[in-house]
Design a protein around this motif. Structure first.
Motif, PDB file in Angstrom:
ATOM      1  N   VAL A  36       0.844  -1.198   0.000  1.00  0.00           N
ATOM      2  CA  VAL A  36       0.000   0.000   0.000  1.00  0.00           C
ATOM      3  C   VAL A  36       0.878   1.246   0.000  1.00  0.00           C
ATOM      4  O   VAL A  36       0.624   2.200  -0.710  1.00  0.00           O
ATOM      5  N   GLU A  37       1.941   1.217   0.794  1.00  0.00           N
ATOM      6  CA  GLU A  37       2.778   2.405   0.928  1.00  0.00           C
ATOM      7  C   GLU A  37       3.810   2.574  -0.182  1.00  0.00           C
ATOM      8  O   GLU A  37       4.448   3.607  -0.271  1.00  0.00           O
ATOM      9  N   GLY A  38       3.990   1.584  -1.034  1.00  0.00           N
ATOM     10  CA  GLY A  38       4.951   1.729  -2.122  1.00  0.00           C
ATOM     11  C   GLY A  38       5.526   0.395  -2.541  1.00  0.00           C
ATOM     12  O   GLY A  38       4.944  -0.660  -2.320  1.00  0.00           O
ATOM     13  N   LEU A  39       6.682   0.459  -3.164  1.00  0.00           N
ATOM     14  CA  LEU A  39       7.352  -0.727  -3.696  1.00  0.00           C
ATOM     15  C   LEU A  39       8.455  -1.180  -2.751  1.00  0.00           C
ATOM     16  O   LEU A  39       9.223  -0.364  -2.251  1.00  0.00           O
ATOM     17  N   LEU A  40       8.548  -2.479  -2.529  1.00  0.00           N
ATOM     18  CA  LEU A  40       9.597  -3.047  -1.692  1.00  0.00           C
ATOM     19  C   LEU A  40      10.587  -3.772  -2.580  1.00  0.00           C
ATOM     20  O   LEU A  40      10.218  -4.676  -3.327  1.00  0.00           O
ATOM     21  N   TYR A  41      11.838  -3.351  -2.513  1.00  0.00           N
ATOM     22  CA  TYR A  41      12.933  -3.994  -3.238  1.00  0.00           C
ATOM     23  C   TYR A  41      13.854  -4.663  -2.240  1.00  0.00           C
ATOM     24  O   TYR A  41      13.953  -4.239  -1.083  1.00  0.00           O
ATOM     25  N   ARG A  42      14.539  -5.691  -2.669  1.00  0.00           N
ATOM     26  CA  ARG A  42      15.574  -6.333  -1.849  1.00  0.00           C
ATOM     27  C   ARG A  42      16.835  -6.439  -2.691  1.00  0.00           C
ATOM     28  O   ARG A  42      16.784  -6.826  -3.855  1.00  0.00           O
ATOM     29  N   THR A  43      17.957  -6.108  -2.075  1.00  0.00           N
ATOM     30  CA  THR A  43      19.242  -6.267  -2.747  1.00  0.00           C
ATOM     31  C   THR A  43      19.633  -7.745  -2.696  1.00  0.00           C
ATOM     32  O   THR A  43      19.047  -8.516  -1.919  1.00  0.00           O
ATOM     33  N   PRO A  44      20.616  -8.171  -3.480  1.00  0.00           N
ATOM     34  CA  PRO A  44      21.043  -9.570  -3.435  1.00  0.00           C
ATOM     35  C   PRO A  44      21.459 -10.034  -2.034  1.00  0.00           C
ATOM     36  O   PRO A  44      21.315 -11.203  -1.697  1.00  0.00           O
ATOM     37  N   LYS A  45      21.924  -9.132  -1.190  1.00  0.00           N
ATOM     38  CA  LYS A  45      22.321  -9.494   0.177  1.00  0.00           C
ATOM     39  C   LYS A  45      21.153  -9.393   1.159  1.00  0.00           C
ATOM     40  O   LYS A  45      21.314  -9.614   2.346  1.00  0.00           O
ATOM     41  N   ALA A  47      19.139  -6.586   1.847  1.00  0.00           N
ATOM     42  CA  ALA A  47      18.765  -5.260   2.367  1.00  0.00           C
ATOM     43  C   ALA A  47      17.458  -4.817   1.706  1.00  0.00           C
ATOM     44  O   ALA A  47      17.246  -5.028   0.511  1.00  0.00           O
ATOM     45  N   ALA A  48      16.582  -4.223   2.487  1.00  0.00           N
ATOM     46  CA  ALA A  48      15.280  -3.788   1.988  1.00  0.00           C
ATOM     47  C   ALA A  48      15.304  -2.302   1.644  1.00  0.00           C
ATOM     48  O   ALA A  48      15.894  -1.495   2.356  1.00  0.00           O
ATOM     49  N   ILE A  49      14.635  -1.966   0.542  1.00  0.00           N
ATOM     50  CA  ILE A  49      14.468  -0.583   0.109  1.00  0.00           C
ATOM     51  C   ILE A  49      12.985  -0.403  -0.205  1.00  0.00           C
ATOM     52  O   ILE A  49      12.431  -1.148  -1.004  1.00  0.00           O
ATOM     53  N   VAL A  50      12.356   0.573   0.450  1.00  0.00           N
ATOM     54  CA  VAL A  50      10.958   0.880   0.176  1.00  0.00           C
ATOM     55  C   VAL A  50      10.920   2.218  -0.554  1.00  0.00           C
ATOM     56  O   VAL A  50      11.513   3.194  -0.097  1.00  0.00           O
ATOM     57  N   VAL A  51      10.237   2.252  -1.691  1.00  0.00           N
ATOM     58  CA  VAL A  51      10.063   3.482  -2.456  1.00  0.00           C
ATOM     59  C   VAL A  51       8.606   3.905  -2.302  1.00  0.00           C
ATOM     60  O   VAL A  51       7.693   3.190  -2.701  1.00  0.00           O
ATOM     61  N   TYR A  52       8.408   5.058  -1.648  1.00  0.00           N
ATOM     62  CA  TYR A  52       7.076   5.617  -1.408  1.00  0.00           C
ATOM     63  C   TYR A  52       6.769   6.652  -2.469  1.00  0.00           C
ATOM     64  O   TYR A  52       7.634   7.420  -2.863  1.00  0.00           O
ATOM     65  N   THR A  61      -0.474   6.813   4.265  1.00  0.00           N
ATOM     66  CA  THR A  61      -1.173   5.545   4.119  1.00  0.00           C
ATOM     67  C   THR A  61      -2.144   5.431   5.285  1.00  0.00           C
ATOM     68  O   THR A  61      -2.194   6.313   6.143  1.00  0.00           O
ATOM     69  N   SER A  62      -2.870   4.329   5.339  1.00  0.00           N
ATOM     70  CA  SER A  62      -3.805   4.148   6.453  1.00  0.00           C
ATOM     71  C   SER A  62      -3.072   3.952   7.771  1.00  0.00           C
ATOM     72  O   SER A  62      -3.638   4.145   8.835  1.00  0.00           O
ATOM     73  N   ALA A  63      -1.799   3.572   7.714  1.00  0.00           N
ATOM     74  CA  ALA A  63      -1.052   3.288   8.942  1.00  0.00           C
ATOM     75  C   ALA A  63       0.005   4.341   9.283  1.00  0.00           C
ATOM     76  O   ALA A  63       0.385   4.469  10.433  1.00  0.00           O
ATOM     77  N   ASP A  64       0.493   5.084   8.292  1.00  0.00           N
ATOM     78  CA  ASP A  64       1.615   5.992   8.523  1.00  0.00           C
ATOM     79  C   ASP A  64       1.460   7.293   7.757  1.00  0.00           C
ATOM     80  O   ASP A  64       0.774   7.360   6.754  1.00  0.00           O
ATOM     81  N   ARG A  65       2.181   8.287   8.251  1.00  0.00           N
ATOM     82  CA  ARG A  65       2.377   9.547   7.541  1.00  0.00           C
ATOM     83  C   ARG A  65       3.854   9.863   7.614  1.00  0.00           C
ATOM     84  O   ARG A  65       4.490   9.641   8.653  1.00  0.00           O
ATOM     85  N   ALA A  66       4.411  10.385   6.541  1.00  0.00           N
ATOM     86  CA  ALA A  66       5.828  10.745   6.539  1.00  0.00           C
ATOM     87  C   ALA A  66       6.038  11.969   5.667  1.00  0.00           C
ATOM     88  O   ALA A  66       5.307  12.192   4.708  1.00  0.00           O
ATOM     89  N   ALA A  67       7.042  12.752   6.031  1.00  0.00           N
ATOM     90  CA  ALA A  67       7.409  13.931   5.247  1.00  0.00           C
ATOM     91  C   ALA A  67       8.925  13.990   5.159  1.00  0.00           C
ATOM     92  O   ALA A  67       9.626  13.679   6.123  1.00  0.00           O
TER      93      ALA A  67
END
Length: 115
Positions: A36-45, A47-52, A61-67
């Protein structure tokens, strides 16, 4: 303390479909999940990267706010707040998404539909 938690990088994007194409075409990465909040990527090792997707540097989102904003030294700072589920102050309960052009898939991830 952190060794017991999953840590991840959070990156804002003005246009989620454009960010998805950049990560695929330039970096060769496919998202593991579309959340819901965006795309979740994982590196080969692992590590998680979320793109909002953000609107003027703000993601909701329904659960969070960020600026995201820059401090006096040019560093990007993220301030976030967890919002209680079901509270009207969280907006519509869905992530804000920019309109997509007719050439884009309805979802930034081919084969999936936006929810």
């Amino acid at each position: 303390m952190l060794n017991q938690l999953e840590t991840y990088s959070v990156l804002p994007a003005r246009d989620l479909a454009r960010a998805w194409r950049f990560y695929r075409d330039v970096l060769g990465m496919e998202p593991d999940e579309e959340r819901v909040e965006g795309l979740l990527y994982r590196t080969p090792k692992g590590a998680a990267i979320v793109v909002y997707e953000t609107e003027n540097g703000i993601a909701t989102t329904s659960a969070d706010r960020a600026a995201w904003f820059k401090d006096t030294e040019g560093n990007i700072i993220c301030v976030s707040q967890t919002v209680a589920f079901g509270r009207s102050e969280a907006g519509s309960g869905r992530a804000r998404r920019a309109p997509r052009s007719a050439t884009d898939s309805p979802s930034p991830v081919p084969g999936r539909t936006s929810g």
